[in-house]
Design an enzyme around this catalytic site. Structure first.
Site, PDB file in Angstrom:
ATOM      1  N   TYR A 143       0.829  -1.213   0.000  1.00 37.35           N
ATOM      2  CA  TYR A 143       0.000   0.000   0.000  1.00 37.35           C
ATOM      3  C   TYR A 143       0.864   1.264   0.000  1.00 37.35           C
ATOM      4  O   TYR A 143       0.375   2.356  -0.275  1.00 37.35           O
ATOM      5  CB  TYR A 143      -0.952   0.028   1.200  1.00 37.35           C
ATOM      6  N   LYS A 192       3.330 -15.469   2.438  1.00 36.20           N
ATOM      7  CA  LYS A 192       3.225 -16.242   1.194  1.00 36.20           C
ATOM      8  C   LYS A 192       4.657 -16.572   0.774  1.00 36.20           C
ATOM      9  O   LYS A 192       5.123 -16.240  -0.318  1.00 36.20           O
ATOM     10  CB  LYS A 192       2.486 -15.387   0.153  1.00 36.20           C
ATOM     11  N   ASP A 224      -3.251 -18.060   1.899  1.00 31.33           N
ATOM     12  CA  ASP A 224      -4.428 -18.715   1.297  1.00 31.33           C
ATOM     13  C   ASP A 224      -4.982 -19.785   2.224  1.00 31.33           C
ATOM     14  O   ASP A 224      -6.203 -19.912   2.402  1.00 31.33           O
ATOM     15  CB  ASP A 224      -4.089 -19.290  -0.091  1.00 31.33           C
ATOM     16  N   ASP A 248      -5.255  -6.731   5.963  1.00 33.24           N
ATOM     17  CA  ASP A 248      -6.460  -6.009   5.548  1.00 33.24           C
ATOM     18  C   ASP A 248      -7.571  -7.016   5.256  1.00 33.24           C
ATOM     19  O   ASP A 248      -8.704  -6.903   5.733  1.00 33.24           O
ATOM     20  CB  ASP A 248      -6.106  -5.194   4.291  1.00 33.24           C
ATOM     21  N   ASP A 252     -10.748  -8.503   8.085  1.00 39.02           N
ATOM     22  CA  ASP A 252     -12.168  -8.375   7.732  1.00 39.02           C
ATOM     23  C   ASP A 252     -12.851  -9.736   7.791  1.00 39.02           C
ATOM     24  O   ASP A 252     -13.967  -9.873   8.307  1.00 39.02           O
ATOM     25  CB  ASP A 252     -12.325  -7.803   6.319  1.00 39.02           C
TER      26      ASP A 252
END
Ligand code: NAD
Length: 357
Positions: A143, A192, A224, A248, A252
């Site tokens: 980001y 990852k 994942d 992020d 959620d």
């Protein structure tokens, strides 16, 4: 009497209503546990645009920096949606995170026993309850990395860059380890590393730090798989630490396990004990001014403030116990179920405050 200085940003929409009830609860906690607050109101978001022409006036940053911590309602609304990006209320949120150096985002995902029925997860999976803490890096990664547009083989293309330095990973990993130490003693670092070089550096760094925390059990999971495990077997998790973009998405997902946006608290921490505490929901313009908003996410954020910034764990626990207690008899509209008393924002705030005193 011990006095804490709190910067208070009420914001827009339901912000002022839910913050008012949170202050009522903080005062009740102070009265019971022997401390008090000086509240320092300041403007951010739409209300700041109306008064000062910008979403984050410099004076607000100064007031926040001078305080022990910051309590925030929510910002935003249709009235300001047509302004250019840098003048919109949300620019205030990004600006204050940067100005206050808030690099660690804590998002608890838990189910209060009386609200078990609201979770979309089957009750046999939830068992006796769920309590996960997602620690997300907030000021680095993709980001904030280099980005741009270019041409590839004659076609328009765009790129964003994930880059983490060792010190960036170290400081967020330490937050994760410390958090695990105070909770169930388990830390899961999510990356990852099978594909991304930045994740391999992340994993190496976390592994090296583990030697400083022999009392914490460290595990690793690819992002994942973590997304899948949060739904399949969420009780395996205690604390999850991860990068900005993975956090992020996972925070959620994890928070939705609780079933209601009106219940979800958050904290964003800087170095030392300073933090900004806010509900994860927005300003809910559709219900603003009606006195029906659920104040519990903000009240639970205030409990986190007491726990993580003011080192008042007994007062924090008293708020959480009070919330659990009132949920046994009353509900705001967003979490209403037949058989409970339907109450508005003020009655919910009063009930929690009364249950503390
Ligand atoms: P929202 O979270 O404000 O609302 C989504 C839905 O949840 C609405 O139906 C709302 O009524 C309901 N809801 C939210 N909080 C509630 C509460 N405490 N009690 C009962 N119901 C509640 O998201 P949105 O509608 O997408 O955004 C509205 C505005 O808020 C936008 O301007 C957005 O940019 C802003 N926003 C601000 C923040 C923040 O301040 N941190 C976060 C998200 C969105």
């Amino acid at each position: 009497m011990k006095t804490y200085n709190l910067a208070v940003i009420r914001g827009d929409g339901i912000g002022p209503e839910i913050v008012e009830e949170t202050i009522r609860v903080l005062d009740a906690a102070g009265a019971r546990f022997g401390f008090r607050f000086d509240y320092h109101p300041c403007l951010m978001g739409g209300c700041a645009i109306d008064v000062a022409g910008v979403p984050l006036p410099p004076e607000t940053v100064e007031i926040c920096k001078a305080a022990d911590s910051v309590l925030l309602g929510a910002v935003g609304g249709e009235k300001w949606d047509t302004l250019p990006g840098h003048l919109r209320p949300e620019a205030g949120l990004l600006g204050i995170r940067a100005a206050l150096g808030l690099y660690a985002n804590l998002r608890p995902a838990r189910i209060f026993a009386p609200l078990k029925g609201a979770s979309p997860i089957k009750s046999e999976i939830i068992g006796e309850g769920l309590d996960i803490m997602v620690v997300r890096e907030l000021t680095g990664g993709i980001y904030f990395g280099e980005r741009g547009r270019k041409e590839v083989n004659g076609a328009a293309a765009a790129y964003d860059t994930e880059c983490y330095s060792v010190p960036e990973v170290e400081r967020i990993a330490r937050v994760g380890f410390e958090m695990a130490r105070k909770r169930g003693g388990k830390l899961c670092s999510v990356d990852k590393a099978n594909v991304l070089e930045s994740s391999r550096l992340w994993r190496e760094t976390v592994t090296r730090l583990a030697a400083d925390y022999p009392d914490v059990t460290l595990s690793y999971m690819y992002v994942d798989n973590c997304a899948m495990q949060l739904v399949r077997n969420p009780r395996q998790f205690d604390v999850i630490v991860t990068s900005n973009i993975f956090g992020d998405i996972l925070s959620d997902e994890a928070s939705m396990i609780s079933g209601s946006i009106g219940m979800l608290a958050s904290a964003s921490l800087a170095r030392g004990s300073f933090g900004l505490y806010e509900p994860i929901h927005g300003s809910a313009p559709d219900i603003a001014g009606q006195g029906i908003a659920n104040p519990l996410a903000t009240i639970l954020s205030a409990a986190m403030l007491l726990q993580y910034s003011l080192n008042e764990p007994a007062a924090a626990a008293a708020i959480e116990t009070a919330v659990n207690e009132v949920l046994k008899t009353m509900r705001t509209a967003d979490i209403f179920e037949p058989g409970y008393r339907k109450v508005g924002t003020t009655d919910m705030g009063r009930a929690v405050a009364d249950a503390i005193s």
